[in-house]
Design a protein around this motif. Sequence first.
Motif, short mmCIF file in Angstrom:
data_model
loop_
_atom_site.label_atom_id
_atom_site.label_comp_id
_atom_site.label_asym_id
_atom_site.label_seq_id
_atom_site.Cartn_x
_atom_site.Cartn_y
_atom_site.Cartn_z
N ASP A 1 4.64 -3.65 -1.31
CA ASP A 1 4.68 -3.60 -2.78
C ASP A 1 3.90 -2.42 -3.33
OD1 ASP A 1 6.13 -5.89 -2.74
OD2 ASP A 1 4.47 -7.24 -3.25
N LYS A 2 2.73 -2.21 -2.76
CA LYS A 2 1.85 -1.17 -3.33
C LYS A 2 2.35 0.23 -3.02
CE LYS A 2 -0.91 -3.81 -5.52
NZ LYS A 2 -0.97 -3.75 -6.99
N ILE A 3 2.95 0.41 -1.84
CA ILE A 3 3.51 1.74 -1.53
C ILE A 3 4.61 2.06 -2.55
CG2 ILE A 3 4.83 3.11 0.14
CD1 ILE A 3 3.37 1.59 2.38
N LYS A 4 5.44 1.05 -2.83
CA LYS A 4 6.52 1.25 -3.82
C LYS A 4 5.95 1.53 -5.22
CE LYS A 4 10.02 -1.50 -1.45
NZ LYS A 4 10.73 -2.79 -1.40
N GLU A 5 4.94 0.74 -5.56
CA GLU A 5 4.33 0.88 -6.89
C GLU A 5 3.71 2.27 -7.07
OE1 GLU A 5 1.77 -2.46 -7.85
OE2 GLU A 5 0.74 -1.25 -9.36
N TRP A 6 3.07 2.75 -6.03
CA TRP A 6 2.43 4.07 -6.10
C TRP A 6 3.48 5.14 -6.43
CZ3 TRP A 6 2.88 8.66 -3.23
CH2 TRP A 6 1.91 9.61 -3.53
N GLY A 7 4.62 5.04 -5.79
CA GLY A 7 5.69 6.03 -6.02
C GLY A 7 6.20 5.98 -7.44
N THR B 1 -4.13 7.33 -0.44
CA THR B 1 -5.02 6.41 0.27
C THR B 1 -6.17 5.95 -0.64
OG1 THR B 1 -6.17 8.30 1.26
CG2 THR B 1 -4.54 7.21 2.61
N THR B 2 -6.61 6.84 -1.53
CA THR B 2 -7.66 6.45 -2.49
C THR B 2 -7.13 5.36 -3.42
OG1 THR B 2 -8.56 8.67 -2.42
CG2 THR B 2 -9.25 7.32 -4.27
N TRP B 3 -5.91 5.56 -3.90
CA TRP B 3 -5.30 4.57 -4.80
C TRP B 3 -5.08 3.24 -4.08
CZ3 TRP B 3 -0.66 1.83 -5.11
CH2 TRP B 3 -0.43 1.18 -6.34
N LEU B 4 -4.58 3.31 -2.86
CA LEU B 4 -4.36 2.07 -2.09
C LEU B 4 -5.68 1.33 -1.87
CD1 LEU B 4 -1.75 3.18 0.62
CD2 LEU B 4 -1.38 1.53 -1.22
N ASN B 5 -6.72 2.11 -1.63
CA ASN B 5 -8.05 1.54 -1.43
C ASN B 5 -8.50 0.76 -2.67
OD1 ASN B 5 -10.35 0.99 0.04
ND2 ASN B 5 -11.39 2.88 -0.58
N GLU B 6 -8.22 1.34 -3.84
CA GLU B 6 -8.56 0.66 -5.09
C GLU B 6 -7.78 -0.65 -5.24
OE1 GLU B 6 -9.33 4.95 -7.24
OE2 GLU B 6 -7.68 3.69 -7.97
#
Length: 357
Positions: A348-354, A312-317
């Motif tokens: 996109d971002k959920i995929k990228e995070w993984g 969630t911190t990364w998504l926030n960024e």
Amino acid sequence: MRPPILDAEVFMATLSDTAFDFRSDTVTLPTQAMRTVMADAEMGDDVFGEDPSVNKLQAQMAELTGQEAALFFPTGTMANLAALLCHSAPGRMLFAGAMSHIKRYELGGYARFAGLTLTDIDDDQGFLNLEQLQQRWCPDIYYMTQAGLVCVENTHNIGGGLVYPVEELIDLRRFTREKKVPLHMDGARLWHAAIAQDRPLSDWTRHVDSVMMSVSKGLGAPVGSILAGSKALIEQARVQRKLLGGGMRQAGMLAAAASYAVDNHLPLLERDHTRCREVYGAVKNLPWLTAIEPQTNILIFKTEKDEAAAMTTWLNEQGLRSLALAPNTVRMVFHLNLSDEACEKLIDKIKEWGRGR
Ligand SMILES: *Cc1c(COP(=O)(O)O)cnc(C)c1O
């Protein structure tokens, strides 16, 4: 059911910061049309029962739920607490879901103000395990704690926006009737259940003694919740509301927003459900998360390790806000201020995070 309409004001809201905020549907902002209705609302002193807009909303809610009367509250927490105070007596047992809002997010109000003891009932599937409730029921012996009331949650928030199956509610109602114990529904998002299953609210609410519903969440009104029940119950609830400091005087401005939201935003929930399912569909097969199949507007998934906060911190960024509910649990809530762009970006971002782990 009417098709969802995306009016210009709702569209304008999608351009604000809340367009990328998946933390909760409570972040929704009043549209320009709603603000106009609020500014023009007829008002009076509601403690004297003289606010026409409040009275109109309450009559509308009694009708929608098929209950005799309804009362406007500043918050769902206060409406739930007033219901507990009306239905039960100190020292009695409250039966509620182990993951319920009343247990986990209302600061123990049931114990601190209503003097109730809690027995947890398994609600993993979004509804109470009736067999377990029967097993844990209080025996009718004078030296044992006596049953006070049963609470259910619809939709189940932490369960992932799960709809309470009507058949389950009917079985539970049969049991609570037999035991002569009241049944309260925390229906903060009952609206979503009704839209998801294309049924009237009353399909659920006629099987309970009282129901709380929020207008400040998916419906997009700024403030407020409703408690509906019998005339006698609502009369008592008015006393409890005053005692809790919830006598709001010229609340018509808020009630007018609530009526506007019910009349205009209810059909829009369909779009939130569709978007939620789309995001689920896009991420459900990712190996590093396990998502609960959504039924309404809440998407919950578990991360492989305890990575919810990191994620969630990364998504926030990345400009997307979400909520870590537990070390391995992330929640995303879909609401009327979100933009299409935000939903696509989220996937996109959920995929990228993984990939980046
Ligand atoms: C939000 C919520 C409440 C409480 O509503 P507030 O207006 O925030 O006090 C109660 N129950 C459920 C299930 C909720 O999601």
